[in-house]
Design an enzyme around this catalytic site. Structure first.
Site, PDB file in Angstrom:
ATOM      1  N   HIS A 156       0.813  -1.223   0.000  1.00 36.20           N
ATOM      2  CA  HIS A 156       0.000   0.000   0.000  1.00 36.20           C
ATOM      3  C   HIS A 156       0.843   1.268   0.000  1.00 36.20           C
ATOM      4  CE1 HIS A 156       0.378  -0.236   4.518  1.00 36.20           C
ATOM      5  NE2 HIS A 156       0.424   1.070   4.377  1.00 36.20           N
ATOM      6  N   ASP A 192       0.060  -7.658   1.410  1.00 37.04           N
ATOM      7  CA  ASP A 192       0.518  -6.270   1.567  1.00 37.04           C
ATOM      8  C   ASP A 192       2.039  -6.184   1.611  1.00 37.04           C
ATOM      9  OD1 ASP A 192       0.082  -3.534   1.674  1.00 37.04           O
ATOM     10  OD2 ASP A 192       0.050  -3.466   3.860  1.00 37.04           O
ATOM     11  N   ASN A 211       5.015   4.626   9.417  1.00 36.27           N
ATOM     12  CA  ASN A 211       5.799   3.474   9.855  1.00 36.27           C
ATOM     13  C   ASN A 211       5.611   2.286   8.916  1.00 36.27           C
ATOM     14  OD1 ASN A 211       5.574   4.396  13.183  1.00 36.27           O
ATOM     15  ND2 ASN A 211       7.481   3.573  12.368  1.00 36.27           N
ATOM     16  N   SER A 212       4.574   2.324   8.091  1.00 37.28           N
ATOM     17  CA  SER A 212       4.267   1.199   7.211  1.00 37.28           C
ATOM     18  C   SER A 212       5.479   0.816   6.374  1.00 37.28           C
ATOM     19  CB  SER A 212       3.108   1.555   6.283  1.00 37.28           C
ATOM     20  OG  SER A 212       1.924   1.738   7.013  1.00 37.28           O
ATOM     21  N   LEU A 239      -8.024 -24.546  -2.373  1.00 27.90           N
ATOM     22  CA  LEU A 239      -8.610 -25.820  -2.000  1.00 27.90           C
ATOM     23  C   LEU A 239      -9.844 -26.104  -2.850  1.00 27.90           C
ATOM     24  CD1 LEU A 239      -8.375 -28.165   0.010  1.00 27.90           C
ATOM     25  CD2 LEU A 239      -9.750 -26.830   1.617  1.00 27.90           C
TER      26      LEU A 239
END
Length: 460
Positions: free
Chosen positions: A107, A137, A210-211, A266
């Site tokens: 992001h 992400d 901080n991402s 699955l």
């Protein structure tokens, strides 16, 4: 023991004295005071600031306004698109100094036209995108520079609740900062709008900016990539989430090898086990308390179908790990390796059973559109991955995974990554539903398509 107690008493007694001078001495009575500074001096050069710029074309707000056409000419009201530049700031972690590889969040750099990296020594470098994985992400970018410092990726599976950790990043764009805390919980999931979730929860302060930064242990090893915060106010409230290093490593290796992450399916749709469902499925109360994922649909010719799963089966464990709900099964599907034989623990009609299955690539389950309807020839259709469905907050649809140039599908205007959400006013959630609606070969087919977050109507 008595001498040590006396020493610590002296430390606390002298605290107020030295606090007035803004710093404690490096040691008291020959015993060094604890400090994270040596570890941070080694790790901070590996944490970088990531800046991205995206050029967005927007319609002139005076488009079609006769007043501006009359007084300022057709150019003013003529609707010429304007360009707006959107910027984003975040953080990243150098994980390979020789190759210049930097891990960050998807992001942070999503849809960016330009990405640059600022090192702690002030150097600003252009970055090249290696690949992204929106489902986790995680993004991988690459820079070229000398004298880079990298962090070692730790085994995040060895983390325990209570371990000390430090978050390093660029909160609010004010510059590199470090905050400390502990591992508050492991294996967190259930955050809205995110795909495969297996987060480390920490009370180390994580704020916007901080991402993509580093969550490190006291040895300075990377245990996680800071990714999200839980906050009603937009700032830190002591609940932050980081992507485990083992998960980030797996994504990075696949991005380097294939340019994308290859995931398996699955081949089932599920919902959480509830008290009402448990009674209908003849399960006892203990089964409800443990949780589970109830199979609501088994897609033909998939791993689940070959393993003999049926509607109404309750999946309680996969690959030896408990499944407490539909989201837990989604995580397991997205994180398990392909082409390996795994075990499912299920409950059928109240009887525990164990079945084997082999996870296959989602891409391999795509169907040629020509087999569904001649007008769709040249395009391949696939069910949404569980992670993509989770990112869409449960909304379904059928993904167009490929469109060959010059084919009928291409001539009609279908494009790769289009999401078909409806046909002839019928909502479409799965490939099976799409096939069923087109089984009668209607003379006119009107598709509702989502492309680049906008909806379109296309008539075949």
């Amino acid at each position: 023991m008595q001498k040590r107690s006396k020493t610590f008493f002296c430390i606390f007694a002298l605290f107020n004295v030295y606090a007035a001078h803004a710093a404690l001495p490096p040691e008291i009575d020959g015993i060094a005071l604890p400090s994270l500074a040596p570890m941070l001096e080694r790790t901070q050069p590996a944490v970088v600031n990531v800046s991205s710029r995206t050029h967005v074309r927007v319609q002139n707000s005076f488009y079609g306004d006769p007043f501006f056409d009359r007084f300022f000419g057709g150019g003013m009201g003529g609707g010429q698109p304007e360009e707006r530049v959107e910027s984003s700031l975040g953080s990243g972690v150098i994980v390979d100094a020789a190759k210049g590889l930097v891990l960050t969040n998807n992001h942070v750099i999503q849809n960016a036209d330009e990405v640059s990296v600022t090192l702690t020594d002030g150097r600003v470098l252009p970055a090249e995108l290696v690949g992204t994985d929106p489902d986790t992400d995680v993004a991988l970018i690459k820079i070229k520079a000398e004298r880079l410092v990298s962090l070692t990726l730790a085994n995040s599976d060895a983390l325990r609740v209570g371990d000390f950790v430090v978050a390093v990043g660029n909160p609010f764009g004010i510059g590199q900062s470090a905050t400390s805390g502990i591992v508050s919980a492991l294996g967190r999931s259930g955050l809205r709008g995110l795909g495969y979730q297996n987060f480390i929860q920490t009370d180390a302060s994580i704020n916007p900016g901080n991402s993509g930064g580093a969550l490190v242990n006291l040895r300075g090893e990377l245990v996680g990539i800071n990714s999200a915060i839980f906050s009603p106010s937009g700032g830190n409230v002591g609940i932050g989430f980081a992507i485990p290093a083992n998960l980030a490593r797996n994504v990075m290796n696949q991005l380097l090898a294939f340019g994308e992450v290859q995931r398996g399916s699955l081949g089932v749709q599920t919902q959480d086990l509830t008290v009402a469902l448990a009674k209908a499925l003849k399960l006892n109360a203990s089964a409800v308390s443990a949780g589970g994922a109830v199979v609501t649909l088994v897609v033909p010719d998939t791993s689940a179908a070959k393993a003999g799963l049926r509607q109404g089966d309750v999946i309680i464990a996969i690959a030896g790990k408990p499944v407490r709900g539909a989201q837990a099964l989604t995580n397991a599907e997205g994180l398990l390796p392909l082409a390996t034989t795994q075990t499912l623990q299920i409950v059928r009609d109240g009887v525990p059973l164990s079945v084997k299955f082999t996870l296959v690539s989602i891409a391999s389950l795509a169907i040629d559109g020509g087999k569904i309807d001649a007008r769709l020839a040249g395009a391949k259709f696939a069910d949404l991955s569980s992670g993509a469905r989770a990112r869409n907050e449960g909304s379904g649809g059928v993904l167009i995974s490929e469109v060959k140039p010059g084919t009928l599908a291409a001539q009609y205007g279908l494009q790769k990554n289009d999401l078909i959400a409806g046909i002839n006013r019928y909502q479409i959630n799965t490939l099976a539903e799409l096939t069923q609606v087109l089984k009668s070969a209607p003379a006119r087919v009107t598709l509702t398509i989502y492309r680049d977050r906008r909806s379109y109507i296309l008539t075949l």
